[in-house]
Every structure is written in structure tokens, then in C-alpha cells.
Design a protein around this motif. Structure first.
Motif, PDB file in Angstrom:
ATOM      1  N   ASP A  51       0.857  -1.184   0.000  1.00  0.00           N
ATOM      2  CA  ASP A  51       0.000   0.000   0.000  1.00  0.00           C
ATOM      3  C   ASP A  51       0.894   1.236   0.000  1.00  0.00           C
ATOM      4  O   ASP A  51       2.115   1.133   0.161  1.00  0.00           O
ATOM      5  CB  ASP A  51      -0.930  -0.006   1.215  1.00  0.00           C
ATOM      6  N   TYR A  52       0.265   2.408  -0.152  1.00  0.00           N
ATOM      7  CA  TYR A  52       1.019   3.658  -0.194  1.00  0.00           C
ATOM      8  C   TYR A  52       1.637   3.964   1.164  1.00  0.00           C
ATOM      9  O   TYR A  52       1.060   3.657   2.206  1.00  0.00           O
ATOM     10  CB  TYR A  52       0.105   4.807  -0.619  1.00  0.00           C
ATOM     11  N   TYR A  54       2.598   6.026   4.444  1.00  0.00           N
ATOM     12  CA  TYR A  54       2.140   7.186   5.187  1.00  0.00           C
ATOM     13  C   TYR A  54       3.196   8.287   5.074  1.00  0.00           C
ATOM     14  O   TYR A  54       4.393   8.021   5.130  1.00  0.00           O
ATOM     15  CB  TYR A  54       1.937   6.840   6.659  1.00  0.00           C
ATOM     16  N   GLY A  55       2.735   9.518   4.923  1.00  0.00           N
ATOM     17  CA  GLY A  55       3.642  10.649   4.789  1.00  0.00           C
ATOM     18  C   GLY A  55       3.999  10.962   3.355  1.00  0.00           C
ATOM     19  O   GLY A  55       4.714  11.927   3.087  1.00  0.00           O
ATOM     20  N   GLN A  63       2.917  -4.467   3.402  1.00  0.00           N
ATOM     21  CA  GLN A  63       2.122  -4.317   4.619  1.00  0.00           C
ATOM     22  C   GLN A  63       2.553  -5.315   5.694  1.00  0.00           C
ATOM     23  O   GLN A  63       3.071  -6.398   5.404  1.00  0.00           O
ATOM     24  CB  GLN A  63       0.643  -4.507   4.290  1.00  0.00           C
ATOM     25  N   ASP A 126       6.784  -2.477   6.134  1.00  0.00           N
ATOM     26  CA  ASP A 126       6.289  -1.707   7.282  1.00  0.00           C
ATOM     27  C   ASP A 126       7.196  -1.959   8.494  1.00  0.00           C
ATOM     28  O   ASP A 126       7.413  -3.105   8.911  1.00  0.00           O
ATOM     29  CB  ASP A 126       4.856  -2.147   7.589  1.00  0.00           C
TER      30      ASP A 126
END
Length: 245
Positions: A51-52, A54-55, A63, A126
């Protein structure tokens, strides 16, 4: 010894581990290599595992959930086989953000019964799941590849050949490059003359002491020429140090 390689491309692993010396060791039951497909553990119906970030920023991030569940499956199998419910298996994340893998680490890891190798992709994984499962961060060099599969195979190969019984010639691992921080001596085979070049006479002499002395000297000279950074930490006699350092 048992390897578990967590990957998005299990076919890439399978094509390599069943060939050559490693493949023979697997067939003989000395090693086992399990390619664990991380996509099999995603809860997304489209088998999506990224996924994209954060920030913001370029690229995607793997993930935590599918990575963790794939690791849990491998860890559960290891714990069950070893009868140790509280065991946290040695888990290596292949990343350029780590110390460079060396022969000394290969020897150390070869003492383990089980190794889990985690292959990253995209912009990485992640951080939260890495904090949860990873015991070692390892790089195979100061460059970036498209994924962790090639580094994982490099580490698995280097470690596997240190496992007793994998190499048919027990002397091979003790005389090769980087043992004692020296590069291996030059090697020759038949014919005695090729393209105007002659095999060094000492190798044809039958005098094993002279052959060993020649090989030792050549190892030192080759290290001095090609990897002088290693020579200072090499296991040299006082006479060798005086002559070469």
C-alpha cells in the motif's frame, strides 16, 4: 538445517535451490529449503500485499499483516518440530541498510538449526513488523536490488556450504578464499601447458610441503594485490608479516 525464505516470488527460489550442490544436499536430507509465499497470507481478496506509504513519497510499502502471518506460519512449524513453544527463530531481513554479510557470519549462522530469511520489495516493509520479528539485518553489498530474493539466496548458499556434509570434500571450506582473511591461491588443472602458459613446477613436484608453502605464499601475495584491506587482519606468522606488511 532448515531454511524458510519469505518471498513474493517462490518460483524464483525453487528454481535455484534444487540445483547443484545445494540441490544435492536437499535430496540427501542434509538441508531443507521452504519458499513461503507471502501472498498466501494476505487477507486481501486480490492478493494485494502493499500500500502507499504514510507521509507520502514514491513507491509502495509491503504491509505488516501478510508478512507477519507468513512468518508466524514458518515459526509455528519450527517451534512444533523442535518442541519449543517460546522459541523466536533467527530471522534475517535482507536490506542494504545493514552491515555487509561476511564469511564469519556465514559460519555463525551455519550453527543454527533453522533460519528464516525475509525478502523485501518496493520501498521496503512496514517498520512495525520488522521490529516484531527480525533478529538480524543483513546486506550483501552497498547497492540496491529490485528485491530480496537474490540476497536471500546468496546468504542461504554461503551458509549452507558451511553445514557438515553439504560439501563432499571436507577440505574445501577450510582452504578457500577468506579463510583466515586470505584469498585462495591460484588453481591449475590439465593440461600442463595451455596457450603457452605452464603450470608452476612446484605443483608437479610431488613434494606436498613445498606445494603447501607455495600455496600459502600465493594466497598472501594475491590478498596483498587484490584485497590489501584484508591483509592487516590476516592470520600471518611474524616472518610473513615482516615480509609482506
Amino acid at each position: 538445517m532448515h531454511f524458510y525464505i519469505l518471498t513474493l516470488f517462490p518460483d524464483m527460489i525453487e528454481q535455484v535451490v534444487h540445483t547443484s550442490i545445494i540441490g544435492r544436499a536437499v535430496s540427501n536430507g542434509i538441508l531443507s529449503v521452504h519458499a513461503v509465499n507471502i501472498r498466501d497470507y494476505t487477507t486481501d481478496k486480490h492478493k494485494k500485499v502493499d500500500d502507499y506509504p504514510y507521509g507520502g513519497g514514491a513507491g509502495m510499502v509491503m504491509q505488516a499483516q501478510p508478512v507477519y502471518d507468513a512468518w508466524q506460519a514458518a515459526a509455528k512449524e519450527i517451534k512444533s518440530r523442535r518442541g519449543q513453544s517460546q522459541l523466536h527463530p533467527r530471522t534475517i531481513y535482507l536490506t542494504p541498510q545493514a552491515a555487509v554479510f561476511k564469511q564469519s557470519m556465514a559460519k555463525q549462522l551455519a550453527c543454527e538449526q533453522d533460519l528464516i530469511l525475509l525478502c523485501g520489495h518496493y520501498e521496503g516493509i512496514d517498520e512495525r513488523v520488522l521490529e516484531e520479528i527480525v533478529t538480524d539485518y543483513v546486506s550483501i553489498g552497498d547497492y540496491v536490488l529490485t528485491g530480496g530474493e537474490l540476497p536471500a539466496l546468496v546468504v542461504a548458499d554461503a551458509v549452507a556450504r558451511m553445514v557438515p556434509g553439504v560439501l563432499t570434500n571436507a577440505q574445501s571450506a577450510s582452504t578457500e578464499s577468506l579463510e583466515g582473511s586470505l584469498l585462495e591461491h591460484p588453481q591449475y588443472s590439465r593440461p600442463e601447458e595451455w596457450n603457452g602458459k605452464i603450470v608452476p613446477a612446484v605443483l608437479l613436484s610431488g613434494n606436498h610441503a613445498n606445494v603447501d608453502a607455495w600455496r600459502r605464499e600465493q594466497s598472501i601475495l594475491r590478498t596483498k594485490e587484490r584485497r590489501p584491506d584484508l591483509l592487516a587482519q590476516a592470520e600471518l606468522t611474524q616472518k610473513e608479516r615482516e615480509r609482506h606488511l
